[in-house]
Design an enzyme around this catalytic site. Structure first.
Site, PDB file in Angstrom:
ATOM      1  N   ASP A 165       1.039  -1.093  -0.086  1.00  0.00           N
ATOM      2  CA  ASP A 165      -0.289  -0.138   0.107  1.00  0.00           C
ATOM      3  C   ASP A 165       1.039   1.280   0.020  1.00  0.00           C
ATOM      4  O   ASP A 165       2.086   1.147   0.061  1.00  0.00           O
ATOM      5  CB  ASP A 165      -0.982  -0.035   1.256  1.00  0.00           C
ATOM      6  CG  ASP A 165      -2.420   0.623   0.659  1.00  0.00           C
ATOM      7  OD1 ASP A 165      -2.530   1.315   0.040  1.00  0.00           O
ATOM      8  OD2 ASP A 165      -3.170   0.126   1.714  1.00  0.00           O
ATOM      9  N   ASP A 220      -9.458   3.357  -4.002  1.00  0.00           N
ATOM     10  CA  ASP A 220     -10.262   2.315  -3.389  1.00  0.00           C
ATOM     11  C   ASP A 220     -11.715   2.005  -4.097  1.00  0.00           C
ATOM     12  O   ASP A 220     -12.558   3.145  -4.097  1.00  0.00           O
ATOM     13  CB  ASP A 220     -10.578   2.227  -1.834  1.00  0.00           C
ATOM     14  CG  ASP A 220      -9.081   1.898  -1.304  1.00  0.00           C
ATOM     15  OD1 ASP A 220      -8.107   1.657  -2.057  1.00  0.00           O
ATOM     16  OD2 ASP A 220      -9.065   1.804  -0.109  1.00  0.00           O
TER      17      ASP A 220
END
Ligand code: NAG
Ligand code: NAG
Length: 398
Positions: A165, A220
């Protein structure tokens, strides 16, 4: 171990040629490949990830039960193999030697024991870290500056996949941060799938094929129609960069999480399959309803995703809310999705000229959702389609 390193070295040598922006194109009948030297992801990965349904509420019993359900539901036999932990699996701080430590309250048996369990089911275990000082939840350390150590830790635990991430990233360019972990994983002595998650910020399709097996092209996803279609569209811009070994990633599946209708989830799964996206289930597979299971279990749709040619299908026509997505498959076949994004039913049509088919071609169309077959099609394929629904076909010249 030495044999594996030798194989990696051979892969490195045989993949040494630059294919640049033309990766994913079929030239002179030779299928080009993306370049990461771990030899993984010749087809897009399939599996499950904890985030979309559970966020930080994960613990080892849930992960073991998910592995059990992957097998008992029949999904494992269809190719879903990765069981991937997302954020929140580790303690707040590293130990005195600088190692990441599994959170003792939720993963008391440790990650190695969990990997052993998952492997005993014939599945693979994925883990999560961050190319920054902390992960996005801010409940565990990130791997920036600890790449070699963490990659070796993951390898020693038997981890097969890393999602990496982009939070707390110190403002350093991802093009500097991500290659370090890629190399650390290659040095770790274990083939570990590398999933870059820098949210599409620095156009990763243009540089990540050399260092990763997939790269997020979007922010996302959320469990809503608008979010899903926007991820599909953003991802579509980078279609020509995908190829066996490295794939565009429009984020994980929301199918089964309850925020979309069955037809919207059918479109979500169909477009992800056509776009050669990773098929990472994001619902609680221990408690799937039969509609969710039926969507995720469609062998014909899965086989489009897993087709050996490895060319990402794309949006080839847009007429208001009516869209045609298509791409080539092996054995001279073509896949087509007719998609109605509008609010009332409408006829969607694709002409052979849209699809790049010979104008005189006579075609057999296999409907991958109704399993019906139309023969003798000439010049076009069309269907009346409900609001937000799609139809997905494989066309074969007769
Ligand atoms: C799901 O189960 C219900 C009742 O158990 C049944 O009526 C329905 O046809 C099933 N649907 C699918 C897609 O299998
Ligand atoms: C589509 O193809 C069929 C034959 O397969 C033909 O009868 C029909 O007229 C075509 N439709 C259009 C709009 O061209």
């Amino acid at each position: 171990m030495w044999m594996m390193m030798l194989i990696m070295l051979l892969l490195l040598v045989s993949n040494g040629e630059e294919v640049g922006g033309s990766s994913g194109e079929v030239e002179d009948g030779i299928i080009s490949r993306n370049l990461l030297a771990n030899g993984l992801a010749l087809t897009p990965p399939m599996g499950w990830n904890s985030w979309n349904h559970f966020q930080c509420s994960i613990e080892e019993k849930l992960i073991r039960e998910t592995a059990d359900a992957m097998v008992s539901s029949g999904l494992a036999a269809l190719g879903y193999q990765y069981i991937n932990l997302d954020d929140c699996w580790a303690e707040l701080n590293r130990d005195s030697k600088g190692n990441l430590v599994p959170k003792s309250s939720t993963f008391p048996s440790g990650i190695k024991a969990l990997a052993n369990y998952v492997h005993s089911k014939g599945l693979k275990l994925g883990i999560y870290s961050d190319a920054g000082t902390r992960t996005c939840s801010n409940t565990m350390p990130g791997s920036l500056g600890h790449e070699e150590q963490d990659a070796k830790t993951f390898a020693s635990w038997g981890v097969d996949y890393l999602k990496y991430d982009n939070c707390f990233n110190t403002g350093t360019n991802p093009k500097e941060r991500y290659p370090i972990m890629s190399q650390a994983l290659l040095n770790s002595g274990r083939p570990i799938y590398f999933s870059l998650c820098e949210w599409g910020q620095e156009q990763p399709a243009t540089w990540a094929p050399k260092i990763g097996n997939s790269w997020r092209t979007t922010g996302d996803i959320s469990d809503k129609w608008e979010s899903m279609i926007s991820c599909a569209d953003e991802n579509d811009r980078w279609a020509s960069y995908a190829a066996p070994g490295g794939w565009n990633d429009p984020d994980m599946l929301e199918v089964g999480n309850g925020g979309m209708t069955t037809e919207e989830y059918r479109a979500h799964f169909s477009i992800w399959a056509l776009a050669k996206a990773p098929l990472l289930v994001g619902c609680d597979i221990r408690a799937m309803d039969n509609v969710t299971l039926a969507l995720l279990s469609n062998k014909d749709v899965i086989s489009v995703n897993q087709d050996k040619l490895g060319v990402q299908g794309k949006k080839i026509k847009k007429d208001g809310d009516l869209e045609v997505w298509s791409g080539p498959l092996s054995k001279n076949r073509t896949t087509v999705v007719l998609w109605n994004k509008g609010t009332s039913s409408a006829t969607v049509i694709a002409y052979w000229s849209d699809l790049g088919l010979n104008p005189t071609a006579v075609v057999k169309a296999h409907d991958l959702w109704t399993h019906s077959i139309q023969r003798g099609l000439k010049g076009n394929i069309s269907a009346n389609i409900e609001s937000h629904a799609c139809k997905m076909f494989v066309l074969t010249p007769q």
